[in-house]
Design a protein around this motif. Structure first.
Motif, PDB file in Angstrom:
ATOM      1  N   UNK A  32       0.870  -1.181   0.000  1.00 13.78           N
ATOM      2  CA  UNK A  32       0.000   0.000   0.000  1.00 13.78           C
ATOM      3  C   UNK A  32       0.902   1.226   0.000  1.00 13.78           C
ATOM      4  N   UNK A  33       0.672   2.136  -0.931  1.00 14.88           N
ATOM      5  CA  UNK A  33       1.514   3.324  -1.089  1.00 14.88           C
ATOM      6  C   UNK A  33       0.889   4.533  -0.387  1.00 14.88           C
ATOM      7  N   UNK A  34       1.561   5.116   0.603  1.00 14.56           N
ATOM      8  CA  UNK A  34       1.074   6.372   1.186  1.00 14.56           C
ATOM      9  C   UNK A  34       1.341   7.554   0.254  1.00 14.56           C
ATOM     10  N   UNK A  35       0.359   8.434   0.141  1.00 13.36           N
ATOM     11  CA  UNK A  35       0.488   9.639  -0.677  1.00 13.36           C
ATOM     12  C   UNK A  35       0.009  10.847   0.120  1.00 13.36           C
ATOM     13  N   UNK A  36       0.638  11.998  -0.112  1.00 13.25           N
ATOM     14  CA  UNK A  36       0.327  13.225   0.616  1.00 13.25           C
ATOM     15  C   UNK A  36      -0.334  14.221  -0.329  1.00 13.25           C
ATOM     16  N   UNK A  37      -1.618  14.455  -0.129  1.00  8.72           N
ATOM     17  CA  UNK A  37      -2.395  15.342  -1.002  1.00  8.72           C
ATOM     18  C   UNK A  37      -2.334  16.775  -0.477  1.00  8.72           C
ATOM     19  N   UNK A  38      -1.965  17.698  -1.363  1.00  7.59           N
ATOM     20  CA  UNK A  38      -1.766  19.095  -0.986  1.00  7.59           C
ATOM     21  C   UNK A  38      -2.607  20.009  -1.876  1.00  7.59           C
ATOM     22  N   UNK A  39      -2.860  21.245  -1.435  1.00  5.58           N
ATOM     23  CA  UNK A  39      -3.598  22.196  -2.273  1.00  5.58           C
ATOM     24  C   UNK A  39      -2.797  22.603  -3.500  1.00  5.58           C
ATOM     25  N   UNK A  63      -1.470  11.105 -11.013  1.00 10.39           N
ATOM     26  CA  UNK A  63      -0.353  10.612 -11.826  1.00 10.39           C
ATOM     27  C   UNK A  63       0.494   9.608 -11.045  1.00 10.39           C
ATOM     28  N   UNK A  64       0.761   9.907  -9.778  1.00  5.74           N
ATOM     29  CA  UNK A  64       1.574   9.009  -8.953  1.00  5.74           C
ATOM     30  C   UNK A  64       0.855   7.688  -8.718  1.00  5.74           C
ATOM     31  N   UNK A  65      -0.438   7.763  -8.465  1.00  2.28           N
ATOM     32  CA  UNK A  65      -1.218   6.549  -8.237  1.00  2.28           C
ATOM     33  C   UNK A  65      -1.315   5.709  -9.502  1.00  2.28           C
ATOM     34  N   UNK A  66      -1.435   6.352 -10.651  1.00  2.00           N
ATOM     35  CA  UNK A  66      -1.489   5.607 -11.909  1.00  2.00           C
ATOM     36  C   UNK A  66      -0.168   4.879 -12.162  1.00  2.00           C
ATOM     37  N   UNK A  67       0.951   5.562 -11.867  1.00  2.00           N
ATOM     38  CA  UNK A  67       2.257   4.919 -12.025  1.00  2.00           C
ATOM     39  C   UNK A  67       2.390   3.730 -11.080  1.00  2.00           C
ATOM     40  N   UNK A  73       1.055  -2.069  -7.911  1.00  4.73           N
ATOM     41  CA  UNK A  73       0.552  -1.694  -6.587  1.00  4.73           C
ATOM     42  C   UNK A  73      -0.922  -1.343  -6.723  1.00  4.73           C
ATOM     43  N   UNK A  74      -1.760  -1.999  -5.978  1.00  5.61           N
ATOM     44  CA  UNK A  74      -3.203  -1.868  -6.172  1.00  5.61           C
ATOM     45  C   UNK A  74      -3.905  -1.036  -5.108  1.00  5.61           C
ATOM     46  N   UNK A  75      -3.149  -0.483  -4.140  1.00  2.00           N
ATOM     47  CA  UNK A  75      -3.775   0.270  -3.049  1.00  2.00           C
ATOM     48  C   UNK A  75      -2.925   1.476  -2.675  1.00  2.00           C
ATOM     49  N   UNK A  76      -3.601   2.571  -2.333  1.00  2.00           N
ATOM     50  CA  UNK A  76      -2.928   3.749  -1.788  1.00  2.00           C
ATOM     51  C   UNK A  76      -3.661   4.180  -0.530  1.00  2.00           C
ATOM     52  N   UNK A 111      -9.867   3.580 -11.718  1.00  2.00           N
ATOM     53  CA  UNK A 111     -11.009   2.905 -11.091  1.00  2.00           C
ATOM     54  C   UNK A 111     -10.687   1.568 -10.439  1.00  2.00           C
ATOM     55  N   UNK A 112      -9.618   0.901 -10.834  1.00  2.00           N
ATOM     56  CA  UNK A 112      -9.282  -0.380 -10.216  1.00  2.00           C
ATOM     57  C   UNK A 112      -8.511  -0.261  -8.922  1.00  2.00           C
ATOM     58  N   UNK A 113      -8.168   0.957  -8.530  1.00  2.00           N
ATOM     59  CA  UNK A 113      -7.339   1.202  -7.357  1.00  2.00           C
ATOM     60  C   UNK A 113      -8.176   1.169  -6.084  1.00  2.00           C
ATOM     61  N   UNK A 114      -7.634   0.544  -5.022  1.00  2.00           N
ATOM     62  CA  UNK A 114      -8.247   0.627  -3.694  1.00  2.00           C
ATOM     63  C   UNK A 114      -7.746   1.906  -3.036  1.00  2.00           C
ATOM     64  N   UNK A 115      -8.671   2.813  -2.702  1.00  2.00           N
ATOM     65  CA  UNK A 115      -8.307   4.108  -2.126  1.00  2.00           C
ATOM     66  C   UNK A 115      -8.659   4.103  -0.648  1.00  2.00           C
ATOM     67  N   UNK A 116      -7.638   4.161   0.177  1.00  2.00           N
ATOM     68  CA  UNK A 116      -7.796   4.249   1.629  1.00  2.00           C
ATOM     69  C   UNK A 116      -7.500   5.668   2.072  1.00  2.00           C
ATOM     70  N   UNK A 117      -8.068   6.060   3.191  1.00  2.18           N
ATOM     71  CA  UNK A 117      -7.781   7.387   3.735  1.00  2.18           C
ATOM     72  C   UNK A 117      -7.428   7.277   5.207  1.00  2.18           C
TER      73      UNK A 117
END
Length: 341
Positions: A32-39, A63-67, A73-76, A111-117
C-alpha cells in the motif's frame, strides 16, 4: 564422524529449488503506497527527509497513483495537507479539501485502485495533536492541556463520513482514541456507509521513527503553553506488547475489519502475536523513519538499498503481515516484477 543424513543445503542449491520451497512470498499487491495530497495544481514538492516522496496536488496524486497501479501496486492511502488549520481541525471534514478531492479524482481516473484514507486530526489542528485539547483538570490551576478523547470521537466520525462520501474504499483511523472504532462504525452506518470497511491502526506506538512523516504531513506537535510535547498520552508505550493485544481485542469487538501495527520492523514480535491470535487481515506500516534509514545508508554506499528494501518487506510478511504500507511500494513492485520506469 558419521556422514550427515540431514542436509538442508540440498534445497538451497539453485534459485529454482529455493523458489520451490520458499515459505514466504512478497508481491506488488501486498503493498500500500502512502500519498500526501496538498492544495494547488502541478505541485510536486519533495520531502527532504524522504527521498522519492513528495507533497502532491490532486493532479499529481492521480499521476503518482497511476504509475503505482501500472507497477502492480493496487492500493494507496491518502494523507492531507489542508488549506487551513485551526484548534479543532475543521478542514478534516471539508469536502473541498485535498484528500476528498483526491479520492474523487482517483475513483474516476484509476477505477481499479483501492483508495484508503487516514482518519486523524494531527494534520488539521494548529497544535499538531490527534484531537482537540482541553485542560488536564477542569478548574485546577495551571495551563497543562490534554487531548479530549470523547470530544475527538465526534470529529473523527465527521472526517470518516466525509471521506466515505467522496468515495473512499477504506477508512483508517490512526488517532488512538479509546472507542474510536465503535464510534466510526456507528457513524458510517448511520450515514449509509455500512459497506465501507475500517482498517484500524490498532497498535500504534509513540516511537521515534515518525520524524520524516511529520515533515511530509506538516503534523508535528507545536510547542506552546500547556501543549503536550509528544503523543505519549494516547499512543502506545514501545515497552508494551500485551497492551497491544488488549487494544486489538477492543477494536475487533467494536467492529474493525482490518488491523495494523505501526511501526513495522521494530514491532514484528507484536505483528506475530496478533497474527497468531486473530484472523482478520493484518497490515504493518513500514514508517517514514524506517524508509529514510534505508535510503540514507544506501546513498552512503553502506548497504544495497534495493536488496535491503525487499528483505525488510519480506520479513514483515514472514512475521504475519498480509499487507505492508511503505513509501517504497513502487520501487519494490518494480524490483519484484522487473519493470523499470
Amino acid at each position: 564422524m558419521p556422514f550427515p543424513q540431514e542436509r538442508p543445503r540440498r534445497l538451497r542449491r539453485t534459485e529454482a529449488l529455493r523458489g520451490l520451497v520458499r515459505e514466504t512470498t512478497l508481491a506488488p499487491d501486498d503493498l500500500i503506497l502512502p500519498l500526501f495530497a496538498a492544495p494547488g495544481q502541478k505541485v510536486r514538492r519533495p520531502v527532504g527527509s524522504m527521498p522519492g516522496v513528495f507533497q502532491l496536488s490532486v493532479d499529481e496524486v492521480v499521476a503518482e497513483a497511476q504509475a503505482a497501479y501500472d507497477a502492480g501496486v493496487r492500493s494507496v492511502i491518502l494523507f492531507g495537507i489542508p488549506t487551513r488549520k485551526d484548534a479543532t481541525g475543521t478542514s478534516a471534514w471539508d469536502d473541498a479539501e485535498p484528500v476528498q478531492q483526491a479520492v474523487r479524482a482517483l475513483k474516476e481516473r484509476v477505477p481499479g485502485l483501492v483508495v484508503m484514507t487516514d482518519v486523524c486530526m494531527c494534520e488539521y489542528t494548529d497544535h499538531g495533536h490527534c484531537g482537540v485539547l482541553k485542560p488536564a483538570k477542569v478548574g485546577a490551576p495551571g495551563s497543562e492541556l490534554v487531548v479530549d478523547n470523547d470530544a475527538t470521537l465526534e470529529l473523527l466520525v465527521k472526517e470518516a463520513v466525509s471521506h466515505a462520501r467522496a468515495g473512499a474504499d477504506v477508512v483508517a483511523p490512526s488517532d488512538m482514541m479509546d472507542g474510536r472504532i465503535g464510534a466510526l462504525r456507528a457513524g458510517l452506518d448511520q450515514a449509509g456507509f455500512d459497506d465501507v470497511p475500517i482498517m484500524s491502526y490498532a497498535a500504534k506506538y509513540a516511537g521515534a521513527f515518525y520524524g520524516p512523516f511529520r515533515d511530509a504531513a506538516e503534523s508535528a506537535p507545536v510547542a506552546g503553553a500547556g501543549i503536550p510535547k509528544d503523543r505519549k498520552g494516547y499512543q502506545m508505550d514501545p515497552a508494551n506488547a500485551r497492551e497491544a493485544l488488549r487494544e486489538v481485542a477492543l477494536d475487533v469487538a467494536e467492529g474493525a475489519d482490518m488491523l495494523m501495527v505501526k511501526p513495522a520492523v521494530p514491532y514484528l514480535d507484536v505483528v506475530r502475536q496478533i497474527r497468531d491470535r486473530y484472523d482478520l487481515p493484518l497490515a504493518a506500516y513500514h514508517v517514514s523513519g524506517e524508509y529514510a534509514m534505508i535510503k540514507a545508508a544506501a546513498r552512503n554506499g553502506w548497504i544495497d538499498g534495493e536488496r535491503v528494501l525487499l528483505e525488510t518487506l519480506l520479513c514483515c510478511r514472514r512475521a504475519g503481515a498480509d499487507l505492508i504500507l511503505t513509501y517504497g511500494a513502487v520501487e519494490a513492485a518494480r524490483l519484484l516484477t522487473g519493470r523499470r520506469p
